[in-house]
Write a protein that holds these residues in place. Structure first.
Motif, PDB file in Angstrom:
ATOM      1  N   SER A  67       4.282 -17.856   1.560  1.00  6.88           N
ATOM      2  CA  SER A  67       3.376 -17.415   2.458  1.00  6.88           C
ATOM      3  C   SER A  67       3.360 -17.358   3.712  1.00  6.88           C
ATOM      4  CB  SER A  67       2.045 -16.378   1.311  1.00  6.88           C
ATOM      5  OG  SER A  67       0.865 -17.177   1.830  1.00  6.88           O
ATOM      6  N   ARG A  68       2.501 -16.217   4.836  1.00  3.05           N
ATOM      7  CA  ARG A  68       2.921 -16.621   5.867  1.00  3.05           C
ATOM      8  C   ARG A  68       1.104 -17.032   5.913  1.00  3.05           C
ATOM      9  NH1 ARG A  68       4.197 -13.694  11.103  1.00  3.05           N
ATOM     10  NH2 ARG A  68       2.442 -14.471  12.747  1.00  3.05           N
ATOM     11  N   LEU A  97      12.121 -16.026   6.362  1.00  2.00           N
ATOM     12  CA  LEU A  97      12.129 -17.238   5.760  1.00  2.00           C
ATOM     13  C   LEU A  97      10.774 -16.781   5.122  1.00  2.00           C
ATOM     14  CD1 LEU A  97      13.921 -19.728   7.637  1.00  2.00           C
ATOM     15  CD2 LEU A  97      14.609 -19.190   5.565  1.00  2.00           C
ATOM     16  N   ILE A  98      10.156 -16.234   5.420  1.00  3.21           N
ATOM     17  CA  ILE A  98       8.347 -15.844   4.451  1.00  3.21           C
ATOM     18  C   ILE A  98       8.917 -14.386   4.467  1.00  3.21           C
ATOM     19  CG2 ILE A  98       7.758 -18.508   5.214  1.00  3.21           C
ATOM     20  CD1 ILE A  98       6.375 -16.563   7.722  1.00  3.21           C
ATOM     21  N   ASP A  99       8.879 -13.623   3.595  1.00  2.00           N
ATOM     22  CA  ASP A  99       8.240 -12.177   3.340  1.00  2.00           C
ATOM     23  C   ASP A  99       7.321 -12.022   2.563  1.00  2.00           C
ATOM     24  OD1 ASP A  99       8.580  -9.662   2.305  1.00  2.00           O
ATOM     25  OD2 ASP A  99      10.837  -9.691   2.803  1.00  2.00           O
ATOM     26  N   ASP A 100       5.853 -12.171   2.678  1.00  4.61           N
ATOM     27  CA  ASP A 100       4.944 -11.441   1.652  1.00  4.61           C
ATOM     28  C   ASP A 100       5.154 -10.695   0.826  1.00  4.61           C
ATOM     29  OD1 ASP A 100       3.424 -13.513   2.668  1.00  4.61           O
ATOM     30  OD2 ASP A 100       1.357 -12.269   2.909  1.00  4.61           O
ATOM     31  N   ARG A 101       6.116  -9.313   1.147  1.00  6.20           N
ATOM     32  CA  ARG A 101       6.256  -8.589  -0.511  1.00  6.20           C
ATOM     33  C   ARG A 101       7.065  -8.750  -1.512  1.00  6.20           C
ATOM     34  NH1 ARG A 101       4.049  -5.167   3.672  1.00  6.20           N
ATOM     35  NH2 ARG A 101       3.347  -2.982   3.083  1.00  6.20           N
ATOM     36  N   ALA A 102       8.156  -9.960  -1.118  1.00  8.15           N
ATOM     37  CA  ALA A 102       9.585  -9.914  -1.403  1.00  8.15           C
ATOM     38  C   ALA A 102       9.124 -11.318  -2.716  1.00  8.15           C
ATOM     39  CB  ALA A 102      10.586 -10.868  -1.037  1.00  8.15           C
ATOM     40  N   ILE A 131      -1.257 -14.318  -0.038  1.00  4.52           N
ATOM     41  CA  ILE A 131      -0.279 -13.159   0.190  1.00  4.52           C
ATOM     42  C   ILE A 131      -0.983 -11.981   0.500  1.00  4.52           C
ATOM     43  CG2 ILE A 131       1.500 -11.814  -1.226  1.00  4.52           C
ATOM     44  CD1 ILE A 131       2.188 -14.042  -3.049  1.00  4.52           C
ATOM     45  N   ASP A 132      -0.524 -11.529   1.118  1.00  2.94           N
ATOM     46  CA  ASP A 132      -1.310 -10.176   2.120  1.00  2.94           C
ATOM     47  C   ASP A 132      -1.226  -9.300   1.170  1.00  2.94           C
ATOM     48  OD1 ASP A 132      -0.925  -8.056   4.472  1.00  2.94           O
ATOM     49  OD2 ASP A 132       0.093  -7.347   3.189  1.00  2.94           O
ATOM     50  N   GLU A 137      -0.601  -5.274  -3.428  1.00  2.00           N
ATOM     51  CA  GLU A 137      -0.900  -4.276  -4.181  1.00  2.00           C
ATOM     52  C   GLU A 137       0.408  -3.592  -5.258  1.00  2.00           C
ATOM     53  OE1 GLU A 137      -4.190  -3.145  -5.702  1.00  2.00           O
ATOM     54  OE2 GLU A 137      -5.122  -4.940  -4.997  1.00  2.00           O
ATOM     55  N   GLU A 138       1.437  -3.717  -3.252  1.00  3.62           N
ATOM     56  CA  GLU A 138       2.697  -2.648  -3.770  1.00  3.62           C
ATOM     57  C   GLU A 138       3.335  -3.324  -5.266  1.00  3.62           C
ATOM     58  OE1 GLU A 138       6.659  -3.066  -1.382  1.00  3.62           O
ATOM     59  OE2 GLU A 138       5.168  -2.197  -0.207  1.00  3.62           O
ATOM     60  N   ALA A 139       3.467  -4.218  -5.249  1.00  2.57           N
ATOM     61  CA  ALA A 139       3.987  -5.107  -5.964  1.00  2.57           C
ATOM     62  C   ALA A 139       3.298  -4.934  -7.397  1.00  2.57           C
ATOM     63  CB  ALA A 139       3.932  -6.954  -6.278  1.00  2.57           C
ATOM     64  N   LEU A 140       2.304  -4.671  -7.826  1.00  6.16           N
ATOM     65  CA  LEU A 140       1.354  -4.862  -9.326  1.00  6.16           C
ATOM     66  C   LEU A 140       1.751  -3.420  -9.432  1.00  6.16           C
ATOM     67  CD1 LEU A 140      -2.609  -6.670  -8.838  1.00  6.16           C
ATOM     68  CD2 LEU A 140      -0.193  -7.279 -10.308  1.00  6.16           C
TER      69      LEU A 140
END
Length: 215
Positions: A67-68, A97-102, A131-132, A137-140
């Motif tokens: 994560s960032r 190379l970093i993407d918290d959502r992915a 992670i952000d 919340e989006e992933a869950l």
């Protein structure tokens, strides 16, 4: 009235320095030169920090996704200047190379598939990875829409098969506790536990062994 000196040519008055003026001029020039050299040294140090920051992040990212915030903490622990660290983080995000959502979506998918973790356990793990929060919340939310109650029932069925030697009350209590540790709680988990035990007790699920007697 003539301003000419002897010989008829205009005369220039000699330059007279006040006491200490000459030394002050020399000191000022020396300080200016030192400042110029210092700026060059600072630029060189900043460039060296940039190269070091890139080496650190590339090495970390070859091991696993980060994560960032994880990368940021790593750079600060390695004593990278804050401005250099922020610049490196922005660069990593720009190139993907970093993407918290992915990263959040990938972790949720793997933890659901391998460990069958529920929402609360998933949230705890994603927060541990710093992670952000919006990405969490989006992933869950997406995972809940995909699974519904299927995941918890599958997990309850698998665990219920291992509780065959217990009475119904004890088995149900232990099964609900197990589901809670996996992040599945509330009425949905209790209903899944009851259904799984009902199926086990009735022989549903393909685990019943039919004994053939030969006469």
């Amino acid at each position: 009235m003539s301003l000419s000196g002897s010989g008829g040519e205009d005369a220039l008055a000699p330059v007279t320095y006040l006491p200490g003026a000459r030394e002050a001029e020399i000191l000022a020039r020396a300080e200016a030169e030192a400042e110029s050299l210092g700026e060059g040294d600072a630029d060189s140090e900043y460039a060296a920090q940039e190269r070091r920051a890139e080496n650190i992040t590339m090495h970390a990212l070859t091991r696993r996704g980060q994560s960032r915030a994880e990368i940021g903490d790593l750079l600060l622990r390695r004593e990278i200047d804050v401005c250099v660290a922020e610049s490196e983080l922005d660069r990593l995000e720009r190139v993907g190379l970093i993407d918290d959502r992915a990263l959040a979506a990938d972790l949720v998918e793997r933890l659901r598939t391998r460990k069958k973790l529920g929402p609360s356990a998933l949230r705890q793990e994603l927060m541990r990875r710093k992670i952000d929060r919006d990405a969490i919340e989006e992933a869950l939310s997406e995972a809940e829409e995909e699974d519904g109650d299927d995941l918890v029932l599958e997990l309850a069925r698998d665990r219920a098969r291992r509780l065959g030697g217990l009475d119904r009350t004890t088995a149900e209590r232990r099964l609900v506790d197990f589901l809670a540790r996996k992040g599945h709680g509330g009425s949905g988990a209790r209903e899944a536990a009851r259904q799984a035990l009902d199926e086990r007790d009735s022989g549903y699920g393909g685990d019943t062994v039919h004994r053939v007697q030969f006469h």
